[in-house]
Structures are given as C-alpha cells and as structure tokens.
Write an enzyme that holds these catalytic residues in place. Structure first.
Site, PDB file in Angstrom:
ATOM      1  N   ARG A  56       1.155  -1.567  -0.104  1.00  0.00           N
ATOM      2  CA  ARG A  56       0.390   0.020  -0.034  1.00  0.00           C
ATOM      3  C   ARG A  56       1.060   1.543  -0.483  1.00  0.00           C
ATOM      4  O   ARG A  56       1.853   1.218   0.617  1.00  0.00           O
ATOM      5  CB  ARG A  56      -1.025   0.277   0.904  1.00  0.00           C
ATOM      6  CG  ARG A  56       0.126   0.360   2.647  1.00  0.00           C
ATOM      7  CD  ARG A  56      -1.285  -0.793   3.666  1.00  0.00           C
ATOM      8  NE  ARG A  56      -1.418  -1.391   3.623  1.00  0.00           N
ATOM      9  CZ  ARG A  56      -1.379  -2.718   4.227  1.00  0.00           C
ATOM     10  NH1 ARG A  56      -0.127  -2.374   5.659  1.00  0.00           N
ATOM     11  NH2 ARG A  56      -1.701  -4.261   4.479  1.00  0.00           N
ATOM     12  N   LYS A 113      17.742  -8.776  10.243  1.00  0.00           N
ATOM     13  CA  LYS A 113      18.330  -9.450  11.562  1.00  0.00           C
ATOM     14  C   LYS A 113      18.025 -11.075  11.364  1.00  0.00           C
ATOM     15  O   LYS A 113      18.344 -11.820  11.326  1.00  0.00           O
ATOM     16  CB  LYS A 113      18.656  -9.123  12.535  1.00  0.00           C
ATOM     17  CG  LYS A 113      16.867  -8.507  13.572  1.00  0.00           C
ATOM     18  CD  LYS A 113      16.272  -8.224  13.480  1.00  0.00           C
ATOM     19  CE  LYS A 113      14.962  -7.718  14.781  1.00  0.00           C
ATOM     20  NZ  LYS A 113      14.394  -6.265  14.174  1.00  0.00           N
ATOM     21  N   GLU A 137      23.627  -3.436   7.637  1.00  0.00           N
ATOM     22  CA  GLU A 137      24.209  -2.436   9.343  1.00  0.00           C
ATOM     23  C   GLU A 137      23.029  -2.419   9.589  1.00  0.00           C
ATOM     24  O   GLU A 137      23.144  -2.662  11.206  1.00  0.00           O
ATOM     25  CB  GLU A 137      24.740  -1.310   8.310  1.00  0.00           C
ATOM     26  CG  GLU A 137      25.279  -0.319   9.655  1.00  0.00           C
ATOM     27  CD  GLU A 137      26.957  -0.710  10.211  1.00  0.00           C
ATOM     28  OE1 GLU A 137      26.339  -1.116  11.641  1.00  0.00           O
ATOM     29  OE2 GLU A 137      27.218  -1.036   9.839  1.00  0.00           O
ATOM     30  N   VAL A 140      21.704  -4.120  12.738  1.00  0.00           N
ATOM     31  CA  VAL A 140      21.672  -4.696  14.599  1.00  0.00           C
ATOM     32  C   VAL A 140      21.607  -2.989  15.172  1.00  0.00           C
ATOM     33  O   VAL A 140      22.610  -2.080  13.806  1.00  0.00           O
ATOM     34  CB  VAL A 140      22.946  -5.275  14.468  1.00  0.00           C
ATOM     35  CG1 VAL A 140      23.237  -5.273  16.031  1.00  0.00           C
ATOM     36  CG2 VAL A 140      22.870  -6.707  13.974  1.00  0.00           C
ATOM     37  N   GLY A 142      19.960  -0.212  14.820  1.00  0.00           N
ATOM     38  CA  GLY A 142      19.675   0.735  14.107  1.00  0.00           C
ATOM     39  C   GLY A 142      20.195   1.502  13.747  1.00  0.00           C
ATOM     40  O   GLY A 142      21.581   1.305  12.840  1.00  0.00           O
ATOM     41  N   ILE A 144      22.950   2.872  15.083  1.00  0.00           N
ATOM     42  CA  ILE A 144      24.392   3.105  15.447  1.00  0.00           C
ATOM     43  C   ILE A 144      25.718   2.026  14.230  1.00  0.00           C
ATOM     44  O   ILE A 144      24.996   1.054  14.357  1.00  0.00           O
ATOM     45  CB  ILE A 144      24.180   1.981  16.654  1.00  0.00           C
ATOM     46  CG1 ILE A 144      23.768   3.058  18.166  1.00  0.00           C
ATOM     47  CG2 ILE A 144      25.797   1.961  17.936  1.00  0.00           C
ATOM     48  CD1 ILE A 144      23.614   2.326  19.290  1.00  0.00           C
ATOM     49  N   GLY A 195       4.213   1.736  20.951  1.00  0.00           N
ATOM     50  CA  GLY A 195       4.257   1.219  19.845  1.00  0.00           C
ATOM     51  C   GLY A 195       5.863   0.386  19.751  1.00  0.00           C
ATOM     52  O   GLY A 195       6.470   0.895  19.199  1.00  0.00           O
ATOM     53  N   GLU A 198       5.521  -4.938  20.043  1.00  0.00           N
ATOM     54  CA  GLU A 198       4.027  -5.155  18.913  1.00  0.00           C
ATOM     55  C   GLU A 198       3.364  -5.764  19.643  1.00  0.00           C
ATOM     56  O   GLU A 198       3.432  -6.134  20.644  1.00  0.00           O
ATOM     57  CB  GLU A 198       4.633  -5.895  18.043  1.00  0.00           C
ATOM     58  CG  GLU A 198       6.715  -6.236  17.350  1.00  0.00           C
ATOM     59  CD  GLU A 198       5.697  -5.017  15.891  1.00  0.00           C
ATOM     60  OE1 GLU A 198       4.834  -5.006  15.740  1.00  0.00           O
ATOM     61  OE2 GLU A 198       6.670  -4.629  15.709  1.00  0.00           O
ATOM     62  N   LYS A 213      20.297 -10.503  16.506  1.00  0.00           N
ATOM     63  CA  LYS A 213      21.080  -9.648  16.992  1.00  0.00           C
ATOM     64  C   LYS A 213      22.527  -9.642  17.288  1.00  0.00           C
ATOM     65  O   LYS A 213      23.836  -9.525  16.735  1.00  0.00           O
ATOM     66  CB  LYS A 213      21.084  -7.935  17.083  1.00  0.00           C
ATOM     67  CG  LYS A 213      19.877  -7.477  16.655  1.00  0.00           C
ATOM     68  CD  LYS A 213      19.807  -6.404  17.568  1.00  0.00           C
ATOM     69  CE  LYS A 213      17.952  -6.642  17.361  1.00  0.00           C
ATOM     70  NZ  LYS A 213      17.150  -5.183  18.059  1.00  0.00           N
TER      71      LYS A 213
END
Length: 445
Positions: A56, A113, A137, A140, A142, A144, A195, A198, A213
């Site tokens: 969507r 991941k 990259e 793992v 985000g 960093i 948020g 989940e 990770k």
C-alpha cells in the site's frame, strides 16, 4: 549542449529498488530525497530509487515519478534496478526475495536481522557465487554503526568479548520498572501503546530479537559461522520491581544483555537478564536506547551508543550501506569487506560452550518461611554444590505475611551447579514458589 558534447564524464546513478514502505522504508525513501546532494557527493554517484514494491502507499512519502508495484517480485525482475533494498521483514517471503535478487545479479541491502541470523550463511555463499554483495548494517542496533565498527574500525584487534543492550523495548520496560516501581505487565502495555512493542511482544521480551542480533555480532567479532540455534535465550517476564530494588541495594542495575565471549573452551552466546555494577556505562543506558560494549585486545573497551530502532535511525544505516556499495561499484569492486569480516576460508568452527558450564556470579531471590534453621539449610545446600555465598540479605516479613524475601549473591559458579542447588532449594517445604535467578557480570568499561 549535453555533457557528452562538452566531453564531461557522466556519472550514472545507482538505481535502487525499495521493497517495503513502512516505518524504515519510508524513512529510507525520505532520507535519500532530503540529503540527496550530500549523499551523492559521498557515494561518488547519485542514489536513485527507481522502483518501489509495497502492498500500500504511505502518505509520509511522495512517490510521484517512481514506479510502484504491489507485487514486490516485480522489483526484482526490473532490469533497471541495480540494488534491492529489502525492508519487509520476516524470513519466508524476504528470503525468497533476496535469493531472487542475488540470482538476478542484483546487490542487496537489508535491515532484516532474523533473515541474516537464520539464513545468512547460505545467502552470503550464494552472493559470493553470483559476485554480488549483501549488506546489513541496519540489522543490528538501528542507527549505531556497530557492524562497521567491528568489521573495519576494530579489524586490528582480537575481540575478547562484547555485551550489549540490543533491544530497546526490553530496556524501556526495565528502565520504567526500576525508576517508577511499576509492574512488568503495566509497562509492557504502555510500550505497546507507544509503538515500542508489537501486539505479540514475544520476540522482544523473551530475548529472541536480541539473540538474532547477538549471533550476527559474534560471528563478525570471532570469525565463526552464524549459528542462531546455539544462542541461549532467556527473557525478562519473571522480573519484579523488587528484584530491581534489591539489585540497587547491592550496587547493581538489571539489564537485558546479549553477551558473547571467546575463551579457551570456545564461544559463549547468551541473552539474559544481568546484574551490572551501577557505575558501569552500560548500567546507565536507559529508555529505548541501545548500547554495545566491545573489548578489543589493542583498543580496550569501546562503547557504541544511540538509537537502536525507529524509522530515521535505521534508515541512516540503510543509506550508509548504499553509500558504501556505490563507492565499491565506482571502484570496480563488489565488496571490499567480506560479509562476516573474515574470508570464508578463515571462518572457524569454534565450539559453543554449554550453558551448564558457563560460570558467573549469581543473584537469587526466594520466598522462605520465617522460621529458625531455614537460612542454615539453604547455606548447606549451596555449600554441598560447591557454591560460596558472597552476600545474603533477609528482609522483614510484610504485615500479615508468613514468608520473608531472601536475597543471595554468590561468587562465580557454573550454571549447572546453580540449577542443581536451586532445584533442591525449591523442593524444601519452607520455600514458596520458584527461585528467581539472575546472572551477575562485572563488566569493564
């Protein structure tokens, strides 16, 4: 007059097919648009999204002028696409998509991941066979750049161990429980409303996300194949605000860590709640932030801290991979750095240390009847199993209660010995419920 007519070199754009237009996909799309000039200067070529595959539209993205398909496999089949960016998640359709891209001769960038942890060995081998790159990259921590740090920045080091807070949801829950004395279920509900978690939070609170990770980081650090099934995984659902309070009384903070260590017996791979001395840097990483502490033989301890999730931070890592890939392509290379840092021939099949043999100090909390002789029976059980007690705290019973909390801090002991001692203690008629056990790690740095 055209550039060709003036004799100027025309730099061809790197043409990107983007699959997935959710939080990270829309962040990637917008980041490439917003920072197009600086990105092109760094990449030595423009990066252009030419085809989007998404179920969507996303109102956060103005996709006018870009081909959009509801069938993501149309992106793979598009001859105009040089690089596939996979941001749909999961390990079934995503795996089929990535394999199809590799077989079609397209490079891949992913933030997945679970896909890398569970199927990375096969995907990397397939990519090498077809002379394309797979970059990850964003899989793992985000935004960093921990994978680049391990593969490149610390390449001259023997990595001795690493430990990380690599799931923001779990860290948010523990931070709120400690700071505001809130119950696990209450904070989890808030994390879902915000948020951060989940609707089914199992992957986060049971440590599965962190295990995905961790196995990636360990493979890069130690030069071993990915082996997700070997990671010991324990969640945070049994922790109470009282455990966090008692830990602070003893000078510790409780964090949900992924830990990988290389030693003479092999490699430890484990995710579990951990007591860390309160003056350590990792102990003071709170909220949804991530942090990874790496001990290198030459550099010593280094800490990598920042936003471990979210659209923009993760998009930053996706775009960084695209920039690196564009640089390699402009130099006529596929990948300067092997997928797992070491060449395939140099990967080692090191043994994974069984958890029964892993030694750490321990924190244990139990509810015991308030009667004479209970403490001595418990101390005798520990002694019989070769476990020495470092500290013991007995709390006064609450009004109307006939049991008292006992908190025990042990010296180093193998998990197998602790398991046997705890089973014997739980069988006593003076113990109510299960004994809570948390490992203690005197991490440096």
């Amino acid at each position: 007059m055209t550039a060709e007519a003036t004799g100027e070199n025309v730099v061809q754009p790197v043409r990107i097919g983007l699959c997935g237009l959710g939080t990270v996909g829309s962040g990637t799309f917008n980041l490439l648009r917003e920072n197009a000039e600086a990105i092109a200067a760094r990449a030595q070529a423009p990066l252009a999204i030419v085809h989007i595959g998404a179920r969507r539209d996303n109102p956060a993205c103005n996709t006018a002028g870009v081909r959009v398909s509801r069938d993501i496999f149309e992106v793979v089949a598009d001859p105009e696409v040089d690089v596939l960016v996979e941001l749909i998640g999961g390990t079934t359709v995503a795996r089929e998509l990535v394999e199809a891209a590799i077989l079609a001769g397209k490079h891949v960038v992913t933030a997945n991941k679970a896909l890398i942890a569970e199927h990375g060995n096969e995907l990397f081998a397939l990519a090498a066979e077809h002379n394309v790159a797979v970059r990850y990259e964003a899989a793992v921590a985000g935004g960093i750049p921990i994978i680049k740090a391990l593969r490149e920045g610390l390449a001259g080091n023997h990595i001795e161990w690493l430990a990380g807070i690599i799931n923001g949801t779990g860290n948010f829950i523990l931070s709120e429980m400690r700071e505001h004395r809130r119950e696990f279920a209450d904070v989890l509900a808030e994390a879902q409303a915000l948020g951060y978690a989940e609707a089914d939070p199992t992957f986060d609170v049971e440590g599965i996300d962190a295990a995905h990770k961790l196995v990636i980081l360990a493979s890069i650090a130690f030069g071993i194949p990915l082996q997700f099934a070997s990671v010991y995984t324990e969640g945070i659902t049994r922790l109470t605000p009282q455990d966090l309070d008692y830990a602070e009384e003893l000078g510790y903070r409780v964090k949900h860590l992924g830990i990988a260590k290389q030693g003479p017996r092999g490699v430890e791979l484990r995710v579990h709640p951990t007591l860390i001395p309160e003056d350590r840097l990792l102990a003071n990483v709170n909220g949804v932030k991530n942090a990874v502490l790496v001990e290198g033989s030459a550099v010593g301890p280094t800490l990598y801290y920042g936003a471990g999730a979210g659209g923009k931070p993760t998009a930053s890592a996706v775009v960084a991979d695209l920039v690196d890939l564009a640089r390699d392509l402009s130099a006529g290379q596929v990948s300067r750095v092997p997928s797992l840092s070491f060449s395939n021939e140099a990967l080692r099949d090191l043994p994974i240390v069984p958890m029964a043999d892993v030694e750490t100090p321990w924190y244990l909390r139990m509810e015991a009847e308030d009667r004479t002789g209970v403490l001595s029976r418990i101390a005798t059980i520990f002694s019989d199993h070769g476990i020495s007690i470092e500290a013991l705290i007995q709390k006064a019973p609450a009004p109307g209660q006939t049991t008292v909390p006992l908190i025990v801090l042990t010296n180093r002991a193998a998990q197998g010995r602790v398991d046997a001692a705890v089973a014997q203690i739980e069988a006593l008629d003076t113990i109510e419920g299960q004994v809570v056990r948390i490992r203690v790690e005197p991490l440096d740095g």
